[in-house]
Design a protein around this motif. Structure first.
Motif, PDB file in Angstrom:
ATOM      1  N   ALA A   1       0.823  -1.211   0.000  1.00  0.00           N
ATOM      2  CA  ALA A   1       0.000   0.000   0.000  1.00  0.00           C
ATOM      3  C   ALA A   1       0.857   1.263   0.000  1.00  0.00           C
ATOM      4  O   ALA A   1       0.409   2.317  -0.466  1.00  0.00           O
ATOM      5  N   TRP A   2       2.097   1.163   0.482  1.00  0.00           N
ATOM      6  CA  TRP A   2       3.006   2.315   0.512  1.00  0.00           C
ATOM      7  C   TRP A   2       3.212   2.888  -0.878  1.00  0.00           C
ATOM      8  O   TRP A   2       3.433   4.092  -1.036  1.00  0.00           O
ATOM      9  N   LEU A   3       3.105   2.049  -1.897  1.00  0.00           N
ATOM     10  CA  LEU A   3       3.266   2.507  -3.278  1.00  0.00           C
ATOM     11  C   LEU A   3       2.245   3.584  -3.631  1.00  0.00           C
ATOM     12  O   LEU A   3       2.532   4.483  -4.420  1.00  0.00           O
ATOM     13  N   GLY A   4       1.066   3.496  -3.023  1.00  0.00           N
ATOM     14  CA  GLY A   4       0.011   4.451  -3.332  1.00  0.00           C
ATOM     15  C   GLY A   4      -0.294   5.441  -2.230  1.00  0.00           C
ATOM     16  O   GLY A   4      -0.821   6.531  -2.492  1.00  0.00           O
ATOM     17  N   THR A   5       0.048   5.094  -0.984  1.00  0.00           N
ATOM     18  CA  THR A   5      -0.324   5.955   0.142  1.00  0.00           C
ATOM     19  C   THR A   5       0.869   6.483   0.928  1.00  0.00           C
ATOM     20  O   THR A   5       0.706   7.354   1.781  1.00  0.00           O
ATOM     21  N   GLY A   6       2.068   5.956   0.656  1.00  0.00           N
ATOM     22  CA  GLY A   6       3.251   6.393   1.382  1.00  0.00           C
ATOM     23  C   GLY A   6       3.709   7.780   0.966  1.00  0.00           C
ATOM     24  O   GLY A   6       3.270   8.328  -0.047  1.00  0.00           O
ATOM     25  N   LYS A   7       4.633   8.335   1.762  1.00  0.00           N
ATOM     26  CA  LYS A   7       5.162   9.669   1.473  1.00  0.00           C
ATOM     27  C   LYS A   7       6.680   9.681   1.634  1.00  0.00           C
ATOM     28  O   LYS A   7       7.231   8.978   2.488  1.00  0.00           O
ATOM     29  N   LEU A   8       7.323  10.486   0.805  1.00  0.00           N
ATOM     30  CA  LEU A   8       8.753  10.742   0.912  1.00  0.00           C
ATOM     31  C   LEU A   8       8.955  12.251   1.000  1.00  0.00           C
ATOM     32  O   LEU A   8       8.501  12.985   0.124  1.00  0.00           O
ATOM     33  N   VAL A   9       9.576  12.699   2.081  1.00  0.00           N
ATOM     34  CA  VAL A   9       9.781  14.129   2.329  1.00  0.00           C
ATOM     35  C   VAL A   9       8.440  14.869   2.279  1.00  0.00           C
ATOM     36  O   VAL A   9       8.346  15.983   1.741  1.00  0.00           O
ATOM     37  N   GLY A  10       7.402  14.226   2.800  1.00  0.00           N
ATOM     38  CA  GLY A  10       6.090  14.851   2.855  1.00  0.00           C
ATOM     39  C   GLY A  10       5.312  14.834   1.557  1.00  0.00           C
ATOM     40  O   GLY A  10       4.182  15.316   1.497  1.00  0.00           O
TER      41      GLY A  10
ATOM     42  N   GLY B   1      -1.908   0.923 -12.804  1.00  0.00           N
ATOM     43  CA  GLY B   1      -2.809  -0.069 -12.229  1.00  0.00           C
ATOM     44  C   GLY B   1      -2.371  -0.486 -10.840  1.00  0.00           C
ATOM     45  O   GLY B   1      -3.202  -0.644  -9.929  1.00  0.00           O
ATOM     46  N   LEU B   2      -1.064  -0.660 -10.636  1.00  0.00           N
ATOM     47  CA  LEU B   2      -0.549  -1.029  -9.318  1.00  0.00           C
ATOM     48  C   LEU B   2      -0.778   0.092  -8.302  1.00  0.00           C
ATOM     49  O   LEU B   2      -1.130  -0.162  -7.150  1.00  0.00           O
ATOM     50  N   ILE B   3      -0.584   1.332  -8.741  1.00  0.00           N
ATOM     51  CA  ILE B   3      -0.810   2.469  -7.846  1.00  0.00           C
ATOM     52  C   ILE B   3      -2.274   2.534  -7.415  1.00  0.00           C
ATOM     53  O   ILE B   3      -2.583   2.752  -6.241  1.00  0.00           O
ATOM     54  N   THR B   4      -3.172   2.331  -8.368  1.00  0.00           N
ATOM     55  CA  THR B   4      -4.603   2.370  -8.055  1.00  0.00           C
ATOM     56  C   THR B   4      -4.968   1.311  -7.030  1.00  0.00           C
ATOM     57  O   THR B   4      -5.712   1.566  -6.065  1.00  0.00           O
ATOM     58  N   VAL B   5      -4.450   0.109  -7.200  1.00  0.00           N
ATOM     59  CA  VAL B   5      -4.721  -0.985  -6.265  1.00  0.00           C
ATOM     60  C   VAL B   5      -4.137  -0.658  -4.890  1.00  0.00           C
ATOM     61  O   VAL B   5      -4.766  -0.900  -3.853  1.00  0.00           O
ATOM     62  N   ALA B   6      -2.928  -0.100  -4.875  1.00  0.00           N
ATOM     63  CA  ALA B   6      -2.277   0.232  -3.608  1.00  0.00           C
ATOM     64  C   ALA B   6      -3.039   1.313  -2.853  1.00  0.00           C
ATOM     65  O   ALA B   6      -3.160   1.268  -1.630  1.00  0.00           O
ATOM     66  N   VAL B   7      -3.557   2.299  -3.582  1.00  0.00           N
ATOM     67  CA  VAL B   7      -4.321   3.377  -2.949  1.00  0.00           C
ATOM     68  C   VAL B   7      -5.587   2.843  -2.287  1.00  0.00           C
ATOM     69  O   VAL B   7      -5.931   3.220  -1.164  1.00  0.00           O
ATOM     70  N   ASN B   8      -6.273   1.947  -2.979  1.00  0.00           N
ATOM     71  CA  ASN B   8      -7.573   1.458  -2.512  1.00  0.00           C
ATOM     72  C   ASN B   8      -7.477   0.242  -1.597  1.00  0.00           C
ATOM     73  O   ASN B   8      -8.483  -0.152  -0.993  1.00  0.00           O
ATOM     74  N   SER B   9      -6.276  -0.373  -1.503  1.00  0.00           N
ATOM     75  CA  SER B   9      -6.110  -1.641  -0.776  1.00  0.00           C
ATOM     76  C   SER B   9      -7.129  -2.673  -1.243  1.00  0.00           C
ATOM     77  O   SER B   9      -7.647  -3.470  -0.461  1.00  0.00           O
TER      78      SER B   9
END
Length: 309
Positions: A150-159, A223-231
């Protein structure tokens, strides 16, 4: 000359004016939440739009990007669900991207090997690809809890959200390739005239196959980002309508739909403009149906300006 300027710089100018309008008339526009909402909506469109820009620059088009997003998004949860640890996460990223790349190469092969029109060739995966994704999951919604993926879609780097970093890397890399590499020059030359490119020694067919493969690779990433965002992964909805959003961003951004010219920064601006327009209309109570008509009008204007250049 004025039409040419508008076709190239119109998206940036319109975006600046729309930002100014919202700063003055839209409540709570200047907030981190508003920024995050708009960025989350536009990131995948830009990533897919960059791939679409490259395809259109060669004189083609790709209608299968939404279906490829569905396939990649369907495979990922199956893989990290079977293989534990970071190895499963790596496999859930690499293998779907490889499958997406293969889908694009198949599109390019149909176009170059059999001379099939791109809109027809990519219609094959547009139709079958989502069906494949639905068969894999039996049409069911896949939900999961995996913070690492899920970090792929919801994680943050330097905010800044990871998906925004990925978007910027994709845009920057594509802009550099087009401006600074032989491959980039070959892409534009192929779109200007396939036959002339071939006669001058440019491997036009190979360039087209690689471009379609890159387009699908980026669609797989989206597609991977979308899945990661939505879990969750929904083969019925992941990427639905993305091909139209991507083409709209490319057209509004000034890339010639006839090929021979490409601007990935223009595609970025076009996507941001369309997203901000949607947000603005909703924020001011304009029905979504009316918003879609306004968006369609902007696309028509962008295409008309291209005809004038």
């Amino acid at each position: 000359m004025a039409a040419r300027w508008l076709a190239r710089a119109g998206a940036g100018t319109a975006l600046a004016l729309l930002l100014l309008f919202n700063l003055v008339f839209t409540e709570h526009f200047v907030s981190l939440q508003t920024l995050n909402v708009n960025l989350a909506q536009v990131t995948t469109i830009v990533i897919v739009g960059v791939g679409m820009t490259l395809v259109i620059a060669t004189g083609g088009i790709d209608l299968s990007v939404g279906a490829v997003m569905a396939i990649a998004g369907t495979l990922a949860p199956l893989l990290f669900g079977k293989v534990p640890g970071l190895g499963g996460i790596a496999l859930a990223i690499v293998l779907p991207l490889a499958v997406a790349w293969a889908c694009g190469y198949f599109n390019g092969w149909l176009v170059t090997r059999f001379g099939i029109q791109p809109i027809v060739a990519t219609l094959v995966l547009f139709t079958a690809g989502r069906g494949i994704a639905q068969v894999i999951t039996n049409g069911n919604l896949q939900t999961f809890t995996n913070p690492s993926f899920a970090w792929l879609g919801t994680g943050k780097l330097v905010g800044i959200p990871v998906q925004v970093w990925l978007m910027l890397i994709v845009v920057g890399s594509a802009a550099w390739v087009l401006a600074r590499t032989v491959f980039g020059r070959y892409v534009v030359a192929t779109g200007s005239s396939h036959r002339a490119a071939y006669l001058t020694g440019i491997p036009a067919a190979r360039i087209k196959r690689h471009v379609y493969a890159l387009c699908s690779l980026l669609a797989g990433l989206a597609g991977l980002i979308t899945v990661a965002v939505n879990s969750s992964s929904d083969a019925n909805l992941n990427g639905l309508g993305m091909e139209l959003d991507a083409i709209a961003a490319v057209a509004v951004g000034g890339t010639l739909l006839s090929g021979g010219y490409a601007s990935v920064t223009g595609t970025l601006l076009g996507a941001l403009l369309i997203q901000l327009l949607r947000y603005t209309l909703l924020a001011h109570g304009v029905p979504d149906a009316a918003g879609l008509m306004v968006e369609a009008g902007i696309i028509v204007l962008a295409v008309w300006l291209q005809k004038r250049t």
